[in-house]
Design a protein around this motif. Structure first.
Motif, short mmCIF file in Angstrom:
data_model
loop_
_atom_site.label_atom_id
_atom_site.label_comp_id
_atom_site.label_asym_id
_atom_site.label_seq_id
_atom_site.Cartn_x
_atom_site.Cartn_y
_atom_site.Cartn_z
N PHE A 1 42.41 12.60 56.09
CA PHE A 1 41.45 12.12 55.10
C PHE A 1 40.28 11.48 55.84
O PHE A 1 40.42 11.00 56.96
CB PHE A 1 42.12 11.10 54.17
N ASN A 2 39.14 11.46 55.18
CA ASN A 2 37.93 10.95 55.81
C ASN A 2 38.00 9.43 55.98
O ASN A 2 38.26 8.70 55.03
CB ASN A 2 36.71 11.33 54.95
N ASP A 3 37.77 8.96 57.20
CA ASP A 3 37.78 7.53 57.48
C ASP A 3 36.44 6.87 57.19
O ASP A 3 36.39 5.72 56.75
CB ASP A 3 38.14 7.28 58.95
N LYS A 4 35.35 7.59 57.42
CA LYS A 4 34.02 7.01 57.27
C LYS A 4 33.80 6.47 55.87
O LYS A 4 33.16 5.42 55.67
CB LYS A 4 32.95 8.05 57.61
N TYR A 5 34.33 7.18 54.87
CA TYR A 5 34.14 6.77 53.49
C TYR A 5 35.40 6.15 52.89
O TYR A 5 35.57 6.08 51.68
CB TYR A 5 33.65 7.95 52.66
N GLN B 1 42.22 4.83 53.96
CA GLN B 1 42.64 3.52 53.49
C GLN B 1 42.98 3.56 52.00
O GLN B 1 43.93 2.90 51.55
CB GLN B 1 41.54 2.48 53.75
N ALA B 2 42.23 4.34 51.23
CA ALA B 2 42.51 4.47 49.80
C ALA B 2 43.89 5.08 49.57
O ALA B 2 44.61 4.70 48.64
CB ALA B 2 41.43 5.31 49.13
N MET C 1 38.84 9.47 39.69
CA MET C 1 39.44 8.19 40.06
C MET C 1 40.67 8.40 40.92
O MET C 1 40.93 7.65 41.86
CB MET C 1 39.76 7.38 38.80
N ALA C 2 41.45 9.46 40.62
CA ALA C 2 42.61 9.78 41.45
C ALA C 2 42.18 10.21 42.84
O ALA C 2 42.95 10.07 43.80
CB ALA C 2 43.44 10.88 40.79
N GLU C 3 40.96 10.69 42.98
CA GLU C 3 40.41 11.08 44.28
C GLU C 3 39.93 9.87 45.09
O GLU C 3 39.49 10.01 46.22
CB GLU C 3 39.25 12.06 44.09
N GLY C 4 39.98 8.67 44.47
CA GLY C 4 39.61 7.47 45.21
C GLY C 4 38.27 6.87 44.83
O GLY C 4 37.82 5.93 45.49
N ILE C 5 37.63 7.40 43.78
CA ILE C 5 36.36 6.83 43.33
C ILE C 5 36.62 5.45 42.72
O ILE C 5 37.48 5.31 41.85
CB ILE C 5 35.67 7.75 42.32
N ASN C 6 35.87 4.46 43.15
CA ASN C 6 36.03 3.09 42.67
C ASN C 6 35.02 2.77 41.58
O ASN C 6 33.94 3.35 41.54
CB ASN C 6 35.83 2.08 43.81
N TYR C 7 35.37 1.84 40.70
CA TYR C 7 34.39 1.39 39.71
C TYR C 7 34.15 -0.10 39.85
O TYR C 7 35.01 -0.86 40.26
CB TYR C 7 34.84 1.74 38.28
#
Length: 207
Positions: free
Chosen positions: A6-10, A14-15, A148-154
């Motif tokens: 998974f991408n670390d930069k974004y 961690q998500a 949101m399941a993909e890790g998008i935060n609000y």
């Protein structure tokens, strides 16, 4: 055992580790060719006017459930499914991102794996996920819930604002579109490729 990156930069690794990301989309390679034109030759079939409908079989094969496009005569599929339902996969992390005095130093080989997770051994990774579901869809078919399941935060700022790349967006889809263009290359959202959609759950930490 396989590993998944998974991408670390974004902040996507961690998500995953925090349980905020439970889904990932991976671009199909090769991309399937639309078989809907072939459907029209089956004049007596109820699905002759329907579009391609790709499904993932229990054995990991991928094919159109209407005409069978994608399936090999000898079994399997022309499309490679990297991970199957039920498979446990290591979450790739560079050794220096988690190593401490609790670990046996003899287990960790010298080399690029200390700083580059492309070269790490899956069995040495401290976190793993279990694949719970796999499906196929177009990238832009993603729903707000799946964003949101993909890790998008609000964030609540004069209503909800959605964040993926450090910027705020009005909707989850706008945030995810910006994220996928950063992770997979500019123009990915516009191209709208077919993707494997993996649902997963974090399993017990390895010690």
């Amino acid at each position: 055992m396989k590993k998944i990156m998974f991408n670390d930069k974004y902040g996507l690794t961690q998500a995953v580790l925090e349980g905020r990301k439970t889904q990932t989309r991976r671009i199909m390679n090769p991309q399937p060719e639309d078989c809907s034109a072939v459907h029209r030759f089956y004049k007596s079939a109820y699905w002759k006017d329907k579009p391609m409908s790709l499904v993932v079989n229990e054995d990991g094969s991928v094919y159109c459930k209407l005409c069978g496009y994608g399936a090999k005569l000898e079994g399997g599929s022309i499309f490679r499914l990297p991970y199957k339902v039920g498979e446990i996969v290591a979450v790739a992390q560079s050794y220096n991102s988690f190593y401490n005095d609790e670990y046996n130093p003899n287990l960790f080989p010298n080399g690029a794996g200390w700083t580059n997770k492309m070269y790490v051994k899956p069995e040495l990774m401290p976190h793993r996920v279990r694949i719970t579901a796999v499906s196929v869809e177009r990238l832009r078919d993603i729903s707000d819930v799946d964003c949101m399941a993909e890790g998008i935060n609000y964030y609540e700022q004069e209503g909800f604002s959605w964040c993926s790349t450090g910027k705020l967006f009005d909707t989850p889809r706008e945030a995810y579109a910006a994220l996928i263009d950063k992770v997979s290359g500019k123009g990915t959202w516009e191209r709208n490729p077919y993707v494997f959609v993996y649902d997963f759950e974090l399993v017990k930490k390895w010690k």
